[in-house]
Design an enzyme around this catalytic site. Structure first.
Site, mmCIF file in Angstrom:
data_model
loop_
_atom_site.group_PDB
_atom_site.id
_atom_site.type_symbol
_atom_site.label_atom_id
_atom_site.label_comp_id
_atom_site.label_asym_id
_atom_site.label_seq_id
_atom_site.Cartn_x
_atom_site.Cartn_y
_atom_site.Cartn_z
ATOM 1 N N LYS A 133 0.836 -1.203 0.000
ATOM 2 C CA LYS A 133 0.000 0.000 0.000
ATOM 3 C C LYS A 133 0.873 1.256 0.000
ATOM 4 C CE LYS A 133 -3.914 1.688 2.852
ATOM 5 N NZ LYS A 133 -4.743 1.298 4.027
ATOM 6 N N SER B 26 -9.475 1.219 3.041
ATOM 7 C CA SER B 26 -8.632 2.101 2.259
ATOM 8 C C SER B 26 -7.537 1.356 1.488
ATOM 9 C CB SER B 26 -7.973 3.137 3.174
ATOM 10 O OG SER B 26 -7.120 2.513 4.123
ATOM 11 N N SER C 112 -9.953 -1.389 6.947
ATOM 12 C CA SER C 112 -9.337 -1.104 5.655
ATOM 13 C C SER C 112 -8.741 -2.302 4.941
ATOM 14 C CB SER C 112 -8.262 -0.028 5.819
ATOM 15 O OG SER C 112 -8.850 1.212 6.141
#
Length: 388
Positions: free
Chosen positions: A30, A107, A131
Site C-alpha cells: 500500500k 482504504s 481497511s
C-alpha cells in the site's frame, strides 16, 4: 471525482533472496508503507509533494524480501487511509475485478484489487477501521487484520496509532498462512480455537440477501466448532461507536493536524469532513474513549475463552454500486463501522473468508475474530471454513 484507475501506482521489481518460504511469490504494498527511494504518497498529492523519499524499507517489507518474496509494485489507497470504499478523489477508483460496477473497498483498495486481479500473490495493506476487511469482502479474496502490536508499523504513515495494524490479502488461505508464518509472532497459547460465538447483532444488521448467503458458512462453522449465540446489546454498540470515532479522529488529527495547517491540502469531500470533525475532538473526549475501552475490555475478554472465536459477517451487504449517491454511501460506511469497530477498538485479529457465490453475484465475506495474540490459530481455524 476522477475516474477509474489501475491497482498499482508504480511497478517495481525488488528482491533480495531467491529462496525462502515465500520464494516465487509476488507482492505489492500500500502507498502508505515505505519502500526505499520512493515517497509514500498516502493517497494524497500534497502529501506526496511535501514529503521526501523513504530512506529505507519499512521492516515489514524487509522481512518479506528476506523470505524470498518479490516486490512488484506499490498500490493505490483511499486518501490518507481515512475511508472504506476505495474511491480516491485525486487518483480515481481501482476497478474491482470481481464486480467492475461496484466499489473495491478501502482504504487498502489497490492492494486488494492487485491480488484479486492476479497481479500479485499477496499484498500488504493497513487496517485501522476495516481497511483490509472491507476490500477483502468486496473483491472476493481472503483478508487478514493482525492483533494490534503484533507486527511493527515502523515505516508506515499513521492514521490512528492505537488502532493501526498491518494486514494482508491473498486468493488462497495457504498463501495467507505462509505470509503469517513470516510476519507474526508466536501465539500466546498453542491450543486450537474450537468454540465459536455467533455475534447475532452483527448478522441482524445484514440485508436479507446477505443473511441468506451467510447460512452455508454458518452451517460450516457449526460443523467445525462448538457454537453458541452471543450479544452485547444496543447500548454497548452505540457507546462503542461514539468513543471509537472520537478516538480515531483525535489520533488522526494528532498525527496530521500540524501538516494540514501548514500545507493546506485539498481533500476529497468525505475526507475533508472527517478531518474537519477531527480538529474539534477535545482531549477530554479522547480520555473518555480510553476509559470506556479499558472498562469494556473486561466484558469483551469474558466473551472469549482461551479457545473461542467470534463469527460475524465481514460486511452487512455487498459492495455498493459506483453509481450510488454520497448520502447512501455514507450510510453504508456507518453500518460497516459498527461491524468493524469490534476488532479495531479492542486490538483483535480478524480474518475475512470469501463466500462461495453464484456466477455474476457480488462477492461477500464472513469473518472470524480471535482473542488478542491468537493470530496464527485464527488463520488455522479459517482453513476448515474455506474448504470448497
Amino acid at each position: 471525482m476522477s475516474g477509474s484507475s489501475s491497482a498499482l501506482t508504480r511497478a517495481l521489481d525488488v528482491s533480495s533472496h531467491t529462496h525462502g518460504p515465500l520464494a516465487g511469490d509476488r507482492f505489492v504494498v500500500k502507498e502508505n508503507i515505505d519502500v526505499e527511494g520512493l515517497v509514500s504518497t498516502n493517497g494524497q498529492p500534497t502529501w506526496a509533494a511535501t514529503h521526501a523519499p523513504a530512506a529505507m524499507n519499512a521492516p515489514v517489507v524487509d522481512r518479506l524480501l528476506a523470505a524470498g518474496a518479490r516486490l512488484v509494485g506499490k498500490a493505490h489507497m483511499d486518501e490518507m487511509a481515512y475511508s472504506l470504499l476505495g474511491a480516491n478523489a485525486h487518483y480515481g477508483t481501482p476497478v474491482n475485478p470481481a464486480a467492475p460496477d461496484r466499489h473495491p473497498g478501502g482504504s487498502s483498495s489497490g492492494s486488494a484489487v492487485a491480488v484479486a486481479a492476479g497481479l500479485a500473490d499477496f499484498a500488504l495493506g493497513t487496517d485501522t477501521a476495516g481497511s483490509c476487511r472491507a476490500p477483502a469482502a468486496f473483491c472476493g479474496i481472503f483478508g487478514f487484520r493482525s492483533s494490534h502490536g503484533a507486527i511493527s508499523v515502523n515505516g508506515v504513515v499513521p492514521l490512528a496509532e492505537s488502532l493501526d495494524v498491518i494486514g494482508w490479502f491473498a486468493r488462497d488461505v495457504d498463501v495467507l498462512a505462509r505470509v503469517g508464518d513470516v510476519l507474526l509472532p508466536r501465539d500466546l497459547s498453542g491450543d486450537a480455537l474450537d468454540e465459536a460465538a455467533i455475534l447475532s447483532e452483527s448478522f441482524a444488521q445484514c440485508d436479507e440477501e446477505t443473511r441468506a448467503a451467510m447460512q452455508p458458512a454458518r452451517a460450516a462453522v457449526a460443523q467445525d466448532f462448538a457454537c453458541r449465540e452471543a450479544a452485547l446489546g444496543e447500548e454497548f454498540w452505540s457507546e462503542s461507536l461514539r468513543h471509537f470515532r472520537n478516538l480515531q479522529a483525535y489520533e488522526a488529527w494528532r498525527a496530521h493536524g500540524a501538516w494540514i495547517a501548514a500545507a493546506k491540502p485539498t481533500f476529497g469531500p468525505g475526507v475533508a469532513a472527517r478531518f474537519e470533525h477531527a480538529a474539534t475532538v477535545a482531549p477530554a473526549a479522547k480520555a473518555e474513549a480510553d476509559a470506556f475501552r479499558s472498562a469494556a475490555r473486561a466484558r469483551v475478554a469474558a466473551m472469549f475463552g482461551p479457545k473461542t472465536l467470534l463469527v460475524v459477517p465481514t460486511t452487512p451487504f455487498a459492495s455498493p454500486l459506483l453509481t450510488e449517491s454520497e448520502e447512501a454511501l455514507d450510510r453504508k460506511r456507518y453500518l460497516m463501522f459498527r461491524t468493524f469497530l469490534f476488532a479495531s477498538f479492542f486490538g483483535l485479529p480478524q480474518i475475512s473468508v470469501p463466500l462461495s457465490r453464484p456466477a455474476g453475484a457480488a462477492p461477500l465475506g464472513i469473518s472470524l475474530i480471535g482473542p488478542r495474540w491468537s493470530d496464527r490459530r485464527l488463520i488455522a481455524a479459517a482453513r476448515g471454513l474455506s474448504r470448497p
